[in-house]
Structures are given as structure tokens and as C-alpha cells.
Design a protein around this motif. Structure first.
Motif, PDB file in Angstrom:
ATOM      1  N   UNK A  41       0.826  -1.208   0.000  1.00  0.00           N
ATOM      2  CA  UNK A  41       0.000   0.000   0.000  1.00  0.00           C
ATOM      3  C   UNK A  41       0.864   1.263   0.000  1.00  0.00           C
ATOM      4  N   UNK A  42       1.995   1.218   0.682  1.00  0.00           N
ATOM      5  CA  UNK A  42       2.929   2.355   0.627  1.00  0.00           C
ATOM      6  C   UNK A  42       3.379   2.592  -0.809  1.00  0.00           C
ATOM      7  N   UNK A  43       3.743   1.512  -1.499  1.00  0.00           N
ATOM      8  CA  UNK A  43       4.200   1.638  -2.879  1.00  0.00           C
ATOM      9  C   UNK A  43       3.101   2.213  -3.751  1.00  0.00           C
ATOM     10  N   UNK A  44       1.871   1.751  -3.551  1.00  0.00           N
ATOM     11  CA  UNK A  44       0.740   2.275  -4.329  1.00  0.00           C
ATOM     12  C   UNK A  44       0.511   3.755  -4.055  1.00  0.00           C
ATOM     13  N   UNK A  45       0.810   4.196  -2.816  1.00  0.00           N
ATOM     14  CA  UNK A  45       0.664   5.605  -2.464  1.00  0.00           C
ATOM     15  C   UNK A  45       1.681   6.472  -3.190  1.00  0.00           C
ATOM     16  N   UNK A  46       2.876   5.919  -3.415  1.00  0.00           N
ATOM     17  CA  UNK A  46       3.972   6.697  -3.986  1.00  0.00           C
ATOM     18  C   UNK A  46       4.061   6.621  -5.503  1.00  0.00           C
ATOM     19  N   UNK A  47       3.517   5.580  -6.102  1.00  0.00           N
ATOM     20  CA  UNK A  47       3.663   5.372  -7.545  1.00  0.00           C
ATOM     21  C   UNK A  47       2.285   5.349  -8.196  1.00  0.00           C
ATOM     22  N   UNK A  48       2.051   6.322  -9.070  1.00  0.00           N
ATOM     23  CA  UNK A  48       0.782   6.358  -9.801  1.00  0.00           C
ATOM     24  C   UNK A  48       0.778   5.242 -10.845  1.00  0.00           C
ATOM     25  N   UNK A  49      -0.384   4.613 -11.067  1.00  0.00           N
ATOM     26  CA  UNK A  49      -0.437   3.564 -12.081  1.00  0.00           C
ATOM     27  C   UNK A  49      -0.220   4.146 -13.478  1.00  0.00           C
ATOM     28  N   UNK A  50       0.318   3.369 -14.412  1.00  0.00           N
ATOM     29  CA  UNK A  50       0.653   1.944 -14.247  1.00  0.00           C
ATOM     30  C   UNK A  50       2.038   1.765 -13.619  1.00  0.00           C
ATOM     31  N   UNK A  51       2.119   0.897 -12.637  1.00  0.00           N
ATOM     32  CA  UNK A  51       3.392   0.562 -12.005  1.00  0.00           C
ATOM     33  C   UNK A  51       4.124  -0.423 -12.901  1.00  0.00           C
ATOM     34  N   UNK A  52       5.368  -0.136 -13.292  1.00  0.00           N
ATOM     35  CA  UNK A  52       6.061  -1.026 -14.243  1.00  0.00           C
ATOM     36  C   UNK A  52       6.585  -2.311 -13.616  1.00  0.00           C
ATOM     37  N   UNK A  53       6.553  -2.426 -12.277  1.00  0.00           N
ATOM     38  CA  UNK A  53       7.094  -3.603 -11.599  1.00  0.00           C
ATOM     39  C   UNK A  53       6.003  -4.358 -10.856  1.00  0.00           C
ATOM     40  N   UNK A  54       6.228  -5.638 -10.693  1.00  0.00           N
ATOM     41  CA  UNK A  54       5.486  -6.434  -9.732  1.00  0.00           C
ATOM     42  C   UNK A  54       6.282  -6.416  -8.433  1.00  0.00           C
ATOM     43  N   UNK A  55       5.635  -6.059  -7.323  1.00  0.00           N
ATOM     44  CA  UNK A  55       6.299  -5.978  -6.027  1.00  0.00           C
ATOM     45  C   UNK A  55       5.733  -7.059  -5.109  1.00  0.00           C
ATOM     46  N   UNK A  56       6.614  -7.862  -4.538  1.00  0.00           N
ATOM     47  CA  UNK A  56       6.218  -8.887  -3.575  1.00  0.00           C
ATOM     48  C   UNK A  56       7.072  -8.713  -2.330  1.00  0.00           C
ATOM     49  N   UNK A  57       6.403  -8.613  -1.154  1.00  0.00           N
ATOM     50  CA  UNK A  57       7.078  -8.141   0.050  1.00  0.00           C
ATOM     51  C   UNK A  57       6.950  -9.170   1.175  1.00  0.00           C
TER      52      UNK A  57
END
Length: 432
Positions: A5-21
Motif C-alpha cells: 500500500x505504501x508503494x501504491x501511495x507513492x507510484x501512480x499507475x501503471x506501475x512497471x514492476x510487480x512488487x512482492x514483500x
């Protein structure tokens, strides 16, 4: 707030990466070309407390972050995705920033992690312990050794026949690396109006490619390098070719060169290491080594403008410690103010992109041997650095400039140096 959710807050779509944490959260398209995995709080802490390329590099080096989707020896394509990520970065509101910091604290990611061992070892530890100032002779010797003494056998895997670690000059886009490096030496040789019986000082000579090229044509050449491995290698090749009676490669700081009266000076890839504030003394020193009417060629990486000097944190800590770049205008200015009339200047950034592509592909072809010689971490670092540099030259993040100058005579004439350009751009114009 989860890390995704932090990443979604900082990066407007489309996000070029898949993030798994590590907290089980994920974001980004499942079919993304690259998957970024943050494995533990320590990795996240490196990223959070040292934002930018240094934090990501530290997380990567310590196993806290991995990227999947491309070969480690040539991760070129990821840089387009990184640019897309930066372009889509959005400024969070104050309320969002507060939530992010609370969540980072909850996940233990605001703790300052120890600097990775690979960063503290060698040159930096000694310099800090001894209080060595930036670009002192002692510290320069340490930082040059930290990069170039990784091992000749490692560099042989990707640099080509002449062991040349600087931008080649391609006679056509499909030329081999060895053809292009030979053509680069030919270009420098002609720009400096070298011929049999003349003398050359090559500062920062590396493994001696320019010295060998000149010596094979009857030029009396001296090369100096701060890397002992380079000097030993280069001198042995001179001996093997029977050139040691006309040429020498010396393990020394260029500032300790006592000889003078050279017809020409070449500086191919040294200015990046000496510090921008030292440009005036550097050019004055090289001018003093020349005969009146002598020529000097400075070949170095620059920024595309004249406002930046420091390199990125990743490059400074892991690849070229204490390295500094400036714009070509600063190079020209300081040459003009310290002993030279500038005759010609040109930008070869696309040639460096081609050179780096060849180095990267050679490293990829010899990946298993590279890992065997220097370990996976070092091999990964060089792959990332060279692929990122290729991308940077292609996208005008950095450039490569030749600046040619002449030391004027007392009457301000150029001696026998012609008024017009005298060198040829392509080996196709040369006879076999």
C-alpha cells in the motif's frame, strides 16, 4: 498500512514492476516484465533510510532485495522500467507521509542498518582511519586499486584483446569491439599528430593500449597508472612484443612524472578520477609536460550540462570511489585557462553506448567464469554498472567528450600545428 500500500501511495499507475514483500503484500501487474522482491525488514530499512540508488544497492548486496526477469550480467532493460517508475512517482500528502512513516516504523524499517562489509572494506576503511583527504595521492592510490585491481583475469573476460577500459570509436555500427578500440587509438594518434620519433605521455594509461599502439609505430611512449596490476600487465606486454626499448608503463601517480618535453599528452579516462576542483592544476601540470606547440587530448565522461559534479551514491560507493564528473564546458574552460588553446571538441556518447553493450554481452557470455573469479556479488555489481551506463549514454544522462588543445609558443603561434582539422574519422579511409 502494508508495504504494498505504501508503494501504491507513492507510484501512480501503471506501475512497471510487480512488487512482492515479506509482509505478504503485493502490488503491480502480475504479468510485469520484472518482479521486485523485498525479503526482510533490513532490506526495506536500507531503501527507506538511504533513498535512491545507494539504498537499493545496499539492499541488493545484502540479500534484502532481488529483481527477477533478466540476466544479472546484462540487466539492461530494467533501466527503462526504472525511468518509468520515476516518471510515475507522485508526491504524497502530509497525511500520507505520516502514515508511511508510522508503517515503516511498525515494520522496523527506520532503523539504520550497518554499512555492508563490501563498502567498508579496503580503501574507505584505510582512508577514514588515516584521515586521508579526498584526491590526496595516498587516497587516490587506494580508490584506483579498489576498482582496477579486481583482477586482470576478470577484466580479460569482457574488455577485448587490448584490455581497453575506455570508450571505443566505431568505424561503422557493426564493427567488432577490437576493431573499434583499434580505431579509437588510431583517432587519438592522428589527433595528436604522432609519428615515428615523437614522444608521448599517456596519463592514466590503464593496461597500456594507447602506449602499445604508439610504440608499434615508433613513438617513444611513457604510460603511468595507479593500478599495480595494470602496470605489471602492461609492462609485460611491452616486453613480450619487444617494445620495452621505446616504451614504458610505470606504476605511479601522474603527478610524480618528472620527465617533460613531450610532443603529445593523452589522458584517456583519467579526468573522472582527479576531482573537478583539481582540473586547473591537472591541466597546468600536463601543459608543463609539453614542448611549445605540443598537443594534448582529454578523453573523459561528462554530464550533458555544466551544473553537476557528483556521481550517484551507487557509483561512488561500489564502482568508482571519489569519482566526479563535470560538463564539457568546464573541461574546455579549465583547459583554456591553464595552458591550452582548445582546437576541437566532440561528443562520442553513442560510441560509448556501443562499447558498453559489447562489454556487457562479453560478461554475459563468460558469466560462470566471472563468478568463479570474483564472486557473484562483484560480478553482479559490474553487470549492473555497465548496463546502467550503457542506458545512460543512450539517454543522454552522461556523455563522452574529446577535447583537443595545443600549448602555444611564446609568440602565441601554434608552431607547425595546422589551422584546419588534419585527422580522419574512419578507418575506411586508411589503406591496409
Amino acid at each position: 498500512m502494508s508495504i504494498a500500500e505504501m508503494i501504491e501511495t507513492l507510484v501512480a499507475p501503471p506501475n512497471p514492476f510487480r512488487w512482492e514483500v515479506f509482509d505478504g503484500s503485493a502490488t503491480g501487474p502480475e504479468d510485469a516484465k520484472y518482479t521486485v522482491r523485498i525479503h526482510n525488514p533490513e532490506g526495506l530499512s536500507y531503501i527507506a533510510t538511504a533513498p535512491g540508488d545507494l539504498g537499493f544497492a545496499r539492499a541488493w548486496m545484502t540479500g534484502g532485495l532481488t529483481v527477477e526477469g533478466e540476466h544479472l550480467a546484462y540487466p539492461y532493460g530494467i533501466f527503462d522500467s526504472l525511468r518509468e517508475l520515476y516518471d510515475n512517482f507522485r508526491k504524497p500528502s502530509l497525511g500520507e507521509i505520516a502514515k508511511i512513516y508510522r508503517s515503516l516504523g511498525h515494520h522496523g524499517a527506520l532503523r539504520i542498518q550497518p554499512v555492508p562489509e563490501v563498502e567498508r572494506a579496503g580503501w574507505l576503511e584505510r582512508s577514514l582511519r588515516q584521515g586521508l583527504s579526498r584526491h590526496s595521492k595516498e587516497r587516490d592510490a587506494d580508490v584506483i586499486s579498489s576498482h582496477y585491481d579486481v583482477g586482470n583475469d576478470f577484466y580479460e573476460l569482457f574488455l577485448g584483446e587490448e584490455m581497453t577500459y575506455t570508450c571505443a570509436y566505431y568505424p561503422h555500427p557493426d564493427a567488432t569491439l577490437d576493431e573499434a578500440q583499434d580505431n579509437k587509438f588510431r583517432l587519438v594518434y592522428e589527433k595528436l599528430r604522432l609519428e615515428e620519433g615523437k614522444t608521448l605521455l599517456d596519463v592514466g594509461c590503464g593496461w597500456g593500449g594507447m602506449v602499445r599502439y604508439a610504440a608499434r609505430r615508433g613513438v617513444r611512449a611513457l604510460g603511468v597508472t595507479l593500478s599495480k596490476e595494470q602496470a605489471d600487465y602492461g609492462q609485460q606486454r611491452l616486453i613480450d612484443e619487444g617494445l620495452d626499448d621505446v616504451a614504458e608503463i610505470r606504476y605511479a601517480d601522474y603527478r610524480d612524472t618528472e620527465e617533460s618535453g613531450f610532443d603529445a599528452v593523452s589522458s584517456i579516462g583519467l579526468a573522472e578520477h582527479i576531482g573537478v576542483d583539481n582540473y586547473p592544476s591537472y591541466f597546468r601540470f600536463l601543459s608543463d609536460k609539453l614542448v611549445p606547440g605540443g598537443l594534448m587530448l582529454n578523453h573523459c565522461i561528462t554530464y550533458p550540462d555544466n551544473h553537476q559534479t557528483q556521481r550517484g551514491g551507487f557509483i561512488d560507493r561500489y564502482i568508482f570511489p571519489d569519482g566526479e564528473l563535470a560538463g564539457s564546458g568546464i573541461i574546455v574552460r579549465d583547459m583554456q585557462s591553464n595552458g591550452f588553446e582548445v582546437l576541437h571538441e566532440e561528443n562520442l556518447r553513442f560510441d560509448y553506448a556501443r562499447t558498453l553493450r559489447h562489454w556487457c554481452l562479453n560478461l554475459k557470455d563468460n558469466w560462470d567464469k566471472a563468478v568463479e573469479l570474483v564472486g557473484e556479488n562483484t560480478a553482479k555489481l559490474w553487470g549492473m554498472y555497465m548496463a546502467g551506463s550503457q542506458w545512460g549514454f543512450e539517454h543522454d544522462v552522461v556523455q563522452l567528450h574529446h577535447v583537443l588543445g595545443v600549448k602555444l609558443l611564446d609568440d602565441k603561434s601554434r608552431g607547425d600545428v595546422p589551422e584546419r582539422r588534419w585527422w580522419r574519422d574512419s578507418t575506411w579511409e586508411l589503406e591496409d
